[in-house]
Design a protein around this motif. Structure first.
Motif, PDB file in Angstrom:
ATOM      1  N   GLU A  74       6.438  -7.190   8.857  1.00 21.49           N
ATOM      2  CA  GLU A  74       5.446  -7.231   7.830  1.00 21.49           C
ATOM      3  C   GLU A  74       4.352  -6.271   8.104  1.00 21.49           C
ATOM      4  O   GLU A  74       3.736  -5.774   7.136  1.00 21.49           O
ATOM      5  CB  GLU A  74       4.655  -8.573   8.194  1.00 21.49           C
ATOM      6  N   ASP A  75       4.020  -5.666   9.637  1.00 24.75           N
ATOM      7  CA  ASP A  75       3.171  -4.597   9.560  1.00 24.75           C
ATOM      8  C   ASP A  75       3.732  -3.629   8.982  1.00 24.75           C
ATOM      9  O   ASP A  75       2.826  -2.616   8.601  1.00 24.75           O
ATOM     10  CB  ASP A  75       2.770  -4.505  11.189  1.00 24.75           C
ATOM     11  N   LEU A  76       5.022  -2.789   9.222  1.00 22.82           N
ATOM     12  CA  LEU A  76       5.329  -1.744   8.754  1.00 22.82           C
ATOM     13  C   LEU A  76       5.268  -1.800   7.321  1.00 22.82           C
ATOM     14  O   LEU A  76       4.801  -0.886   6.550  1.00 22.82           O
ATOM     15  CB  LEU A  76       6.957  -1.747   9.133  1.00 22.82           C
ATOM     16  N   VAL A  77       5.674  -2.781   6.820  1.00 23.06           N
ATOM     17  CA  VAL A  77       5.656  -2.873   5.188  1.00 23.06           C
ATOM     18  C   VAL A  77       3.846  -2.831   4.694  1.00 23.06           C
ATOM     19  O   VAL A  77       3.934  -1.831   3.754  1.00 23.06           O
ATOM     20  CB  VAL A  77       6.247  -4.052   4.601  1.00 23.06           C
ATOM     21  N   ARG A  78       3.062  -3.380   5.282  1.00 20.10           N
ATOM     22  CA  ARG A  78       1.818  -3.465   5.003  1.00 20.10           C
ATOM     23  C   ARG A  78       1.120  -1.931   5.081  1.00 20.10           C
ATOM     24  O   ARG A  78       0.354  -1.480   4.301  1.00 20.10           O
ATOM     25  CB  ARG A  78       1.152  -4.195   5.730  1.00 20.10           C
ATOM     26  N   LEU A  79       1.703  -1.308   6.252  1.00 16.52           N
ATOM     27  CA  LEU A  79       1.118   0.179   6.327  1.00 16.52           C
ATOM     28  C   LEU A  79       1.878   0.776   5.525  1.00 16.52           C
ATOM     29  O   LEU A  79       1.023   1.960   4.808  1.00 16.52           O
ATOM     30  CB  LEU A  79       1.580   0.730   7.806  1.00 16.52           C
ATOM     31  N   GLY A  82       0.122   0.775   2.254  1.00 15.23           N
ATOM     32  CA  GLY A  82      -1.237   1.476   2.239  1.00 15.23           C
ATOM     33  C   GLY A  82      -1.064   3.049   1.992  1.00 15.23           C
ATOM     34  O   GLY A  82      -1.862   3.655   1.250  1.00 15.23           O
ATOM     35  N   VAL A  83      -0.257   3.398   2.543  1.00 17.35           N
ATOM     36  CA  VAL A  83       0.058   4.941   2.290  1.00 17.35           C
ATOM     37  C   VAL A  83       0.597   5.209   0.774  1.00 17.35           C
ATOM     38  O   VAL A  83       0.254   5.999   0.129  1.00 17.35           O
ATOM     39  CB  VAL A  83       1.035   5.457   3.098  1.00 17.35           C
ATOM     40  N   ALA A  84       1.532   4.337   0.257  1.00 16.27           N
ATOM     41  CA  ALA A  84       1.894   4.653  -0.906  1.00 16.27           C
ATOM     42  C   ALA A  84       1.099   4.302  -1.957  1.00 16.27           C
ATOM     43  O   ALA A  84       0.968   4.723  -3.309  1.00 16.27           O
ATOM     44  CB  ALA A  84       3.262   3.491  -1.207  1.00 16.27           C
ATOM     45  N   ARG A  85       0.131   3.614  -1.829  1.00 14.42           N
ATOM     46  CA  ARG A  85      -0.881   3.008  -2.506  1.00 14.42           C
ATOM     47  C   ARG A  85      -1.993   4.408  -2.865  1.00 14.42           C
ATOM     48  O   ARG A  85      -2.595   4.838  -3.811  1.00 14.42           O
ATOM     49  CB  ARG A  85      -1.871   2.049  -2.127  1.00 14.42           C
ATOM     50  N   ARG A  86      -1.946   5.415  -2.009  1.00 13.49           N
ATOM     51  CA  ARG A  86      -2.801   6.506  -1.840  1.00 13.49           C
ATOM     52  C   ARG A  86      -1.873   7.763  -2.311  1.00 13.49           C
ATOM     53  O   ARG A  86      -2.383   8.196  -3.398  1.00 13.49           O
ATOM     54  CB  ARG A  86      -3.011   6.990  -0.224  1.00 13.49           C
ATOM     55  N   ASP A  87      -0.678   7.726  -1.965  1.00 17.58           N
ATOM     56  CA  ASP A  87       0.323   8.707  -2.604  1.00 17.58           C
ATOM     57  C   ASP A  87       1.813   8.269  -2.330  1.00 17.58           C
ATOM     58  O   ASP A  87       2.122   8.279  -1.193  1.00 17.58           O
ATOM     59  CB  ASP A  87      -0.063  10.070  -2.226  1.00 17.58           C
ATOM     60  N   LEU A  88       2.523   8.300  -3.191  1.00 20.03           N
ATOM     61  CA  LEU A  88       4.016   7.693  -2.977  1.00 20.03           C
ATOM     62  C   LEU A  88       4.761   9.056  -2.680  1.00 20.03           C
ATOM     63  O   LEU A  88       5.619   8.560  -1.749  1.00 20.03           O
ATOM     64  CB  LEU A  88       4.443   7.220  -4.320  1.00 20.03           C
ATOM     65  N   LEU A 262       5.457  -1.820  -4.048  1.00 18.67           N
ATOM     66  CA  LEU A 262       3.852  -2.457  -4.011  1.00 18.67           C
ATOM     67  C   LEU A 262       2.903  -1.585  -4.072  1.00 18.67           C
ATOM     68  O   LEU A 262       1.888  -1.745  -4.645  1.00 18.67           O
ATOM     69  CB  LEU A 262       3.776  -3.397  -2.692  1.00 18.67           C
ATOM     70  N   GLY A 263       2.823  -0.523  -3.267  1.00 17.59           N
ATOM     71  CA  GLY A 263       1.962   0.607  -3.288  1.00 17.59           C
ATOM     72  C   GLY A 263       1.680   1.339  -4.673  1.00 17.59           C
ATOM     73  O   GLY A 263       0.637   1.539  -5.195  1.00 17.59           O
ATOM     74  N   ALA A 264       2.887   1.643  -5.254  1.00 16.67           N
ATOM     75  CA  ALA A 264       2.676   2.233  -6.815  1.00 16.67           C
ATOM     76  C   ALA A 264       2.080   1.300  -7.564  1.00 16.67           C
ATOM     77  O   ALA A 264       1.465   1.645  -8.303  1.00 16.67           O
ATOM     78  CB  ALA A 264       4.055   2.662  -6.972  1.00 16.67           C
ATOM     79  N   ALA A 265       2.641  -0.096  -7.613  1.00 20.00           N
ATOM     80  CA  ALA A 265       1.912  -1.116  -8.209  1.00 20.00           C
ATOM     81  C   ALA A 265       0.511  -1.160  -8.142  1.00 20.00           C
ATOM     82  O   ALA A 265      -0.327  -1.117  -9.037  1.00 20.00           O
ATOM     83  CB  ALA A 265       2.502  -2.453  -8.231  1.00 20.00           C
ATOM     84  N   ASP A 266      -0.076  -1.029  -6.910  1.00 18.63           N
ATOM     85  CA  ASP A 266      -1.370  -1.424  -6.738  1.00 18.63           C
ATOM     86  C   ASP A 266      -2.064   0.130  -7.356  1.00 18.63           C
ATOM     87  O   ASP A 266      -3.332  -0.099  -7.944  1.00 18.63           O
ATOM     88  CB  ASP A 266      -1.728  -1.160  -5.074  1.00 18.63           C
ATOM     89  N   HIS A 267      -1.553   1.101  -7.277  1.00 16.16           N
ATOM     90  CA  HIS A 267      -2.309   2.256  -7.764  1.00 16.16           C
ATOM     91  C   HIS A 267      -2.344   2.216  -9.270  1.00 16.16           C
ATOM     92  O   HIS A 267      -3.442   2.253  -9.785  1.00 16.16           O
ATOM     93  CB  HIS A 267      -1.567   3.485  -7.453  1.00 16.16           C
ATOM     94  N   ALA A 268      -1.139   1.953  -9.696  1.00 16.63           N
ATOM     95  CA  ALA A 268      -1.100   1.653 -11.172  1.00 16.63           C
ATOM     96  C   ALA A 268      -2.122   0.612 -11.946  1.00 16.63           C
ATOM     97  O   ALA A 268      -3.014   1.003 -12.905  1.00 16.63           O
ATOM     98  CB  ALA A 268       0.242   1.536 -11.880  1.00 16.63           C
ATOM     99  N   ARG A 572      -9.126  -6.234  -3.623  1.00 16.69           N
ATOM    100  CA  ARG A 572      -7.930  -5.799  -4.373  1.00 16.69           C
ATOM    101  C   ARG A 572      -6.993  -7.039  -4.532  1.00 16.69           C
ATOM    102  O   ARG A 572      -6.458  -7.632  -3.659  1.00 16.69           O
ATOM    103  CB  ARG A 572      -7.288  -4.799  -3.360  1.00 16.69           C
ATOM    104  N   PRO A 573      -6.605  -7.252  -5.878  1.00 23.62           N
ATOM    105  CA  PRO A 573      -5.915  -8.441  -6.237  1.00 23.62           C
ATOM    106  C   PRO A 573      -4.597  -8.650  -5.239  1.00 23.62           C
ATOM    107  O   PRO A 573      -3.912  -7.668  -5.528  1.00 23.62           O
ATOM    108  CB  PRO A 573      -5.807  -8.529  -7.675  1.00 23.62           C
ATOM    109  N   SER A 574      -4.313  -9.787  -4.664  1.00 23.44           N
ATOM    110  CA  SER A 574      -3.220  -9.953  -3.935  1.00 23.44           C
ATOM    111  C   SER A 574      -3.131 -11.347  -3.388  1.00 23.44           C
ATOM    112  O   SER A 574      -4.008 -11.957  -3.221  1.00 23.44           O
ATOM    113  CB  SER A 574      -2.896  -8.959  -2.480  1.00 23.44           C
ATOM    114  N   ILE A 575      -1.841 -11.791  -3.341  1.00 20.40           N
ATOM    115  CA  ILE A 575      -1.728 -13.291  -2.589  1.00 20.40           C
ATOM    116  C   ILE A 575      -1.396 -13.171  -1.401  1.00 20.40           C
ATOM    117  O   ILE A 575      -1.379 -14.443  -0.740  1.00 20.40           O
ATOM    118  CB  ILE A 575      -0.524 -13.835  -3.503  1.00 20.40           C
ATOM    119  N   LEU A 576      -1.303 -12.030  -0.934  1.00 17.14           N
ATOM    120  CA  LEU A 576      -1.071 -11.713   0.746  1.00 17.14           C
ATOM    121  C   LEU A 576      -2.339 -11.407   1.387  1.00 17.14           C
ATOM    122  O   LEU A 576      -2.528 -11.683   2.508  1.00 17.14           O
ATOM    123  CB  LEU A 576      -0.009 -10.659   0.743  1.00 17.14           C
TER     124      LEU A 576
END
Length: 586
Positions: A74-79, A82-88, A262-268, A572-576
């Motif tokens: 879970e920690d790895l995916v969240r981190l 976060g990077v992918a949200r900035r730049d995939l 998920l990061g790409a979706a956040d950004h878009a 930031r809309p999220s259910i998590l």
């Protein structure tokens, strides 16, 4: 080697990195104009990757059992999200080290994992790793691979070329899949950790970077070996077990890839939400138009579906590793496809700004769209993952009927506040003997949901999902394996199966986390769950009205979902999280 306990999990380190990724220093490192310049020049993001090294992200690519910080996937995916949200592109370029090392982590600790200890030390010291699987003429057909590793002088002589390898040029260590038996076959290949830094100059050369439509700055290249001498100690696992180990490791990497989508979706979504809020049209703001509100609400429902099935799959690495052959294939096929659809929907709302470059803020959208289209190809394409599901149809259909699970059985996997047990690689299986836990527990979960929300649209949608899942499994039970002669209808059925798993995961996540501290309007009366199920059922049951009208009369559950999102400004809309019990407790 000691095994970490749940109580020993140091979550504070991951939270510190999350704060850094959302902080002002990251704003500079990932400045939009810098990202745009790198993309235009097709340049590797050296500065961003160096910064991620400095703040400690590589430690989360190494399991705690080997001295790293990876206690929970879970920690790895969240981190990584976060990077992918900035730049995939940066996320793909940097997280490739985890993918390259995953084969070592997929083996139980023991005498054969000495190379894993060496690999862990190298990663923690900042050495990038790549995974050399594919070849120019064979693609994902691993059993056709021609790179050879021949026993010679107490070690191996490696010859041949691997092509389309992420970080092949920049990596210091190559996890190489090579033919060790001239006859090939399932037991004819092995894995070697080839340290490029120890090879003679003439023993290898890196192939030129391949220009790509998306992730333009990533090091997509290759490597060719000519008589490269590799010590026997570089062997990962038993000789001949390379292909099996890769298949086990792919269950981990395919699961982690959900973070990229998920990061790409956040950004878009962030770009689109900002645009409809700022854009004035017809005497008001774009977001005030009923169609826009409904459309954007539906796009957020897709995000929440991806989050729910991603959370269940990622926690499943720890709680049901024997079922990861199913869950990882579902995640890798379903989530990138769903997010491609989400990003396309964002593009429709952005209009001309989806096609323009070099304009403030919105010029980044085209890059997000291009970059994310590559994610579906990584670690097995959508076709490959659906084929893996088709191969398990008979077993999945049988266990759905014969091995029902209770609501309590799902708690370790679906309760987001519950610490996960340590990951046990010995639990990984090439085929799931117990089927798919989220679907085996759907009937009991729907009954519990109907008791908690009697007479509501959410309960009715959950019941419709259960009926759809029954029908899908009836069709799956009629499928008979045909080797390579798989009908196209089987792949369509696999796609519908993925939707069933995603819907079931959403039901379980809501049921096990509703009412905890920090849950807000999105959770009330099953709002986000209703939106997720309505969107999924529109595709699972085409032609059947799946979207209930709401009391507000403004166009349905998607409009209501968007209104709830607007009621929580600054989040930031999220259910998590933020807004989930997990984040509130933290």
């Amino acid at each position: 080697m000691s095994t970490p306990t749940m109580a020993a999990r140091p979550a504070t380190g991951a939270r510190r990195l999350e704060r850094l990724l959302d902080g002002p220093e990251a704003d500079v490192v990932f400045a939009p104009e810098r990202i745009a310049d790198h993309d235009a020049a097709e340049a590797f993001p050296v500065d961003a990757c160096r910064w991620l090294d400095e703040v400690g992200l590589p430690a989360y690519y190494v399991p705690a059992a080997y001295g790293g910080a990876l206690h929970s996937f879970e920690d790895l995916v969240r981190l990584a999200r976060g990077v992918a949200r900035r730049d995939l592109t940066v996320a793909v370029a940097h997280a490739k080290t985890f993918l390259g090392a995953a084969s070592a982590w997929a083996l139980p600790p023991g005498p054969s994992t000495v190379p894993a200890q060496t690999l862990a030390r190298a990663i923690l010291a900042g050495v990038p790793v790549c995974w050399a699987l594919t070849e120019r003429g064979h693609g994902s057909d691993l059993l056709a691979a021609e790179v050879t590793a021949v026993r010679e002088g107490g070690g191996y002589r490696v010859d041949g070329e691997k092509w389309l390898v992420n970080n092949a040029t920049r990596a210091g260590i190559v996890c190489l899949h090579a033919r060790t038996d001239p006859a090939g076959g399932p037991r004819g290949f092995s894995l070697l950790l080839v340290d490029k830094r120890t090879l003679a100059d003439a023993a290898y050369h890196c192939l030129p970077k391949v220009r790509t439509h998306g992730i333009r700055g990533a090091d997509i290249s290759g490597i060719a070996f000519t008589g490269a001498r590799v010590p026997a100690s570089a062997l990962v696992g038993p000789e001949g077990a390379g292909t099996e180990t890769v298949l086990r490791a792919l269950q981990l990497t395919r699961t982690v890839c959900v973070a990229l989508s998920l990061g790409a979706a956040d950004h878009a979504l962030a770009l689109t939400h900002r645009y409809v809020t700022e854009r004035e049209l017809y005497g008001g703001h774009l977001r005030e138009l009923p169609y826009v509100r409904r459309t954007l609400g539906r796009l957020y429902a897709k995000l929440f579906a991806a989050e729910a099935v991603g959370a269940v799959g990622v926690r499943g690495v720890h709680t049901v590793p024997g079922e990861l052959s199913v869950l990882s294939a579902v995640l890798k096929a379903f989530v990138p496809s769903l997010v491609d659809n989400l990003v396309a929907g964002c593009g429709e709302l952005l209009g001309a700004r989806a096609f323009l470059t070099g304009i403030p803020i919105y010029g980044a959208f085209g890059k997000v769209e291009r970059d994310h289209r590559v994610v579906g190809v990584f670690d097995g394409s959508t076709f490959v993952n659906r084929a893996a599901l088709v191969n398990q149809f008979p077993l999945l259909a049988r266990t759905y009927r014969t091995r029902p699970a209770s609501v309590d059985d799902l708690a370790p996997t679906a309760d987001l506040d519950r610490p996960v047990p340590p990951f046990d690689p010995a639990g990984l299986e090439l085929l799931s003997r117990s089927g798919c836990l989220p679907l085996r527990g759907l009937a009991s979960a729907v009954a519990a949901l109907r008791a908690r929300l009697p007479g509501t649209a959410c309960a009715a949608l959950a019941q419709a999902l259960l009926s759809a899942c029954d029908a899908v499994h009836d069709e799956m039970s009629c499928h008979r394996p045909r080797g390579r002669d798989v009908p196209a209808s089987a792949f369509h059925l696999a796609e519908r199966y993925e939707m069933c798993v995603a819907g079931a995961a959403a039901v379980h996540v809501w049921l096990h986390n509703d009412g905890r501290p920090g849950t807000g309007p999105l959770w009330r009366d099953g709002l986000w769950l209703s939106a997720v199920l309505a969107d999924l059922l529109d595709r699972l049951l085409p032609g059947t009205p799946g979207v209930p009208a709401t009391a507000s009369g403004t166009g349905g559950v998607f409009t209501e979902l968007f209104a709830a999102i607007e009621a929580e400004p600054g989040l930031r809309p999220s259910i998590l999280g933020p807004g989930s019990a997990r984040e509130a407790a933290a």
